[in-house]
Design an enzyme around this catalytic site. Sequence first.
Site, PDB file in Angstrom:
ATOM      1  N   HIS A  45      -6.106   0.534   2.786  1.00 21.82           N
ATOM      2  CA  HIS A  45      -4.942   0.919   3.594  1.00 21.82           C
ATOM      3  C   HIS A  45      -4.710   2.428   3.590  1.00 21.82           C
ATOM      4  O   HIS A  45      -4.037   2.949   4.476  1.00 21.82           O
ATOM      5  CB  HIS A  45      -3.683   0.235   3.057  1.00 21.82           C
ATOM      6  CG  HIS A  45      -3.359  -1.060   3.732  1.00 21.82           C
ATOM      7  ND1 HIS A  45      -3.232  -1.170   5.103  1.00 21.82           N
ATOM      8  CD2 HIS A  45      -3.106  -2.299   3.225  1.00 21.82           C
ATOM      9  CE1 HIS A  45      -2.911  -2.423   5.415  1.00 21.82           C
ATOM     10  NE2 HIS A  45      -2.837  -3.133   4.298  1.00 21.82           N
TER      11      HIS A  45
ATOM     12  N   ASP B 278       9.660 -10.441   9.803  1.00 21.43           N
ATOM     13  CA  ASP B 278       9.407 -11.208   8.571  1.00 21.43           C
ATOM     14  C   ASP B 278       9.029 -12.654   8.889  1.00 21.43           C
ATOM     15  O   ASP B 278       8.169 -13.241   8.241  1.00 21.43           O
ATOM     16  CB  ASP B 278      10.639 -11.207   7.661  1.00 21.43           C
ATOM     17  CG  ASP B 278      10.848  -9.845   7.004  1.00 21.43           C
ATOM     18  OD1 ASP B 278       9.844  -9.227   6.620  1.00 21.43           O
ATOM     19  OD2 ASP B 278      12.003  -9.413   6.900  1.00 21.43           O
TER      20      ASP B 278
ATOM     21  N   GLU C  17       0.794  -1.231   0.000  1.00 21.88           N
ATOM     22  CA  GLU C  17       0.000   0.000   0.000  1.00 21.88           C
ATOM     23  C   GLU C  17       0.828   1.283   0.000  1.00 21.88           C
ATOM     24  O   GLU C  17       0.466   2.263   0.648  1.00 21.88           O
ATOM     25  CB  GLU C  17      -0.919  -0.013   1.221  1.00 21.88           C
ATOM     26  CG  GLU C  17      -0.225   0.007   2.587  1.00 21.88           C
ATOM     27  CD  GLU C  17       0.184  -1.324   3.175  1.00 21.88           C
ATOM     28  OE1 GLU C  17       0.486  -1.381   4.368  1.00 21.88           O
ATOM     29  OE2 GLU C  17       0.210  -2.336   2.442  1.00 21.88           O
TER      30      GLU C  17
END
Length: 609
Positions: free
Chosen positions: A296, A372, A268
Site C-alpha cells: 500500500h 462501511d 496501511e
Amino acid sequence: MADPSSFASPDQFITKHLNLKFNVDFGSRVIRASASLTVRSLQDALTQLVLDTKDLTIKSVVVNGQKATFVLGQSHSFKGTPLEITLPFPLTRGQEIIVGICYETSPKSSALQWLTPEQTAGKKHPYLFSQCQATHCRTIVPCQDAPSVKFTYYCQVSIPKELVALMSAINDGDIPDPEDCKRKIYRFRQNVPIPSYLIALVVGAVEGRKLGPRTVVWTEKELMDASAYEFAETEKMLKHAEDLVGPYVWERYDLLILPPSFPYGGMENPCLTFVTPTVLAGDRSLASVIAHEISHSWTGNLVTNKTWEHFWLNEGHTVYLERRIDGLLYGEKFRQFKAVGGWKELQNSVNTFGATNPLTNLVPNLHEVDVDAAFSSVPYEKGFALLFYLEQLLGGPDIFLGFLKSYIQMFAYKSVVTEDWKKFLYTYFKDQADILDKVDWNGWMYTPGMPPVKPKYDMTLADACIALSKKWVQAKESDLNSFSDSDLKQLSSHQQIEFLTILLLEEPLPVSHVKRMQEVYNLNEVKNSEIRFRWLRLCIRAKWDEVIPLALKMATEQGRMKFTRPLYRDLYNLDKARDQAVSTFLQNRSSMHPVTAMLVAKDLNVDAS
C-alpha cells in the site's frame, strides 16, 4: 466528478497542509483540539468553504486571524454534517488562506476506540486508537474528508506522561506539557501529502523494538516477543517491494500490533502500519498481511483512489503486489496458489451479497451508500483477478510489472479514477490495443457477480486441498475411518486454509463428518486464526451444537470484522444459536469497535442504537 461520500468541494478548494493540536482526555473520552488548514482556492470569487464533520462540537472559526461566521448544515445519517464557513473576504484563484478551527470530538466518534485498562494486555492503563478509513476522519478533524485531497500534516499531542503517542508520521520529539506537569506533548510531521483517511493516532502503554534499519515494532510489552518474531522478515519484504516498484518514499516503516478489538487485518497508515494480533500465529504463516500493507505504500498511499467507488485501484493493485512479494519469498507456485485462494474468497463474498447485488461490481455506485456497509473482498479479489488476467493476456508477470511500475511513477502523489488507469493501460500497451479491445470491460467493471472470465492458475499446490475436500464431501458414514491425522500433516497451514475454504463453498457436511474431522485433526485446538475461523464456520453449518460456545468465544475475544461478522451471521442463521448470538453481542457491544458494533447489529437485526 463529485464524491458521493463527502460534502466538501475539491473542485473549489484544496487543503495543502494541516496543523493539529490534540489534547487527549481519557476521563471524558474526548479530544480537545484545534486544526489550522492551509487551503488554496481553485476558482475566483469564492465566499464559502464547506468541510466534512461528524459528531464534532465546533467552538470557533477564524480565517487568516479574522473571526468567521459558520453554520452546521443539515445532518446526514452516515455522512455527518457539513461545516459551512462564510469567508470574511472573497478569494481569487490560487489564493491561500489559513482556516483555524477550535473544536472537540464526541465520546461516540466512530474513528476512535477508547479501551479501558481491562481491555488491554497490560491491564494497567487505558488505550486509544483511531481508524479513519474510509470516511471517519471527519469525526476527529474538520476536513475535506475525500481521498482526492492530499495534504502534509504536523501534529502536537498532549497525553498522560506515562503513556506513549504514535501517529502515521515521523516522530519529531517530545516535551513536557507546559500547562500540566502530569502530561507530555509528542510532536509528529508527515512531509508526504496524504489523504485524510491516512491520519492515524494511538495512545497507550506501548514500547518499541527495532526489527531493521527502517522498522520498529510497537506493542504492549506482553505481546512484544511474539510480535518481533512474527514480523522479523519485514525489511526483506520492504526490499522486495522496492525491487518490484521503486524506492520507498516514507522514510520509516514501523508496525503497531493493536489490542484484539482492532477491526481489520491491517491498516496501511503511512510510517506506522496497524496490525491485528490475530496474525500472531507463532510460525509467521500469516505475515503476508505485512506484505499487503507494505505494498500500500505505493498503491493506495502514493497513488490513491479519487473516490471510494474506485477502491479497487487501491486494493486490487495492492493484492497483486502482495502476491508478487509472496512469489519472491516462497516461489511462483505459491503466488499462483494464493491467487486460487483469492478466487474462492471472491466466490464467498459474491455468495454473501448475492450475485445480482450491485455492490459486487468492481466499480460500484456509492450514491447514498455507506462505504462501511459496502466493504467486502470484492475490490481486493475481483480487482486482483482482473490484473492477473491482464498479466496473462499481455505477456506475463515481468511485462505486466513494467506497466505497474510506470503507472505508479505516472500517478505518484495523485488520486485517480478507473478511467485514468484504463487510459494509461492503453497508452502503455499501445502495440497490443487489439488484445485490450477484446476484454469485456463492462463485464469486469460494471456488472455484478463473478468476473466474465476466470484467469488460468497453476494448481500444483491447490490439487492436494481439492482432493482431500472431495474425499470428505463424497465420504459415506462407513468411509469415515479412512481419514487420519496424516491427511493434514502433509499440508502447509496455507493449504489447510484452502482445504477448509473449499468445503465452505460446498453443501454443509453432516454432523458425523465434522465430529470425525475433530477426532482425527483436532482442529478445535488450532491457534492459527484463519484455520480456526473456517473450521468453526464449517461446524456451525453442519449444525454441530458443541461448537456454538467456541464460535461465540472467537467472535468476542477478537474484533476483526473478517472473522466476527461471518461468525455472528452463521450463528444467527442457526435456530438453536440465534438467541445466544444476539444476547452475547448485546453483552459485548460496548467493548467492540464502533464500526464493527454497527455492522454486526445490522447483521443480527438488532437496533443499531
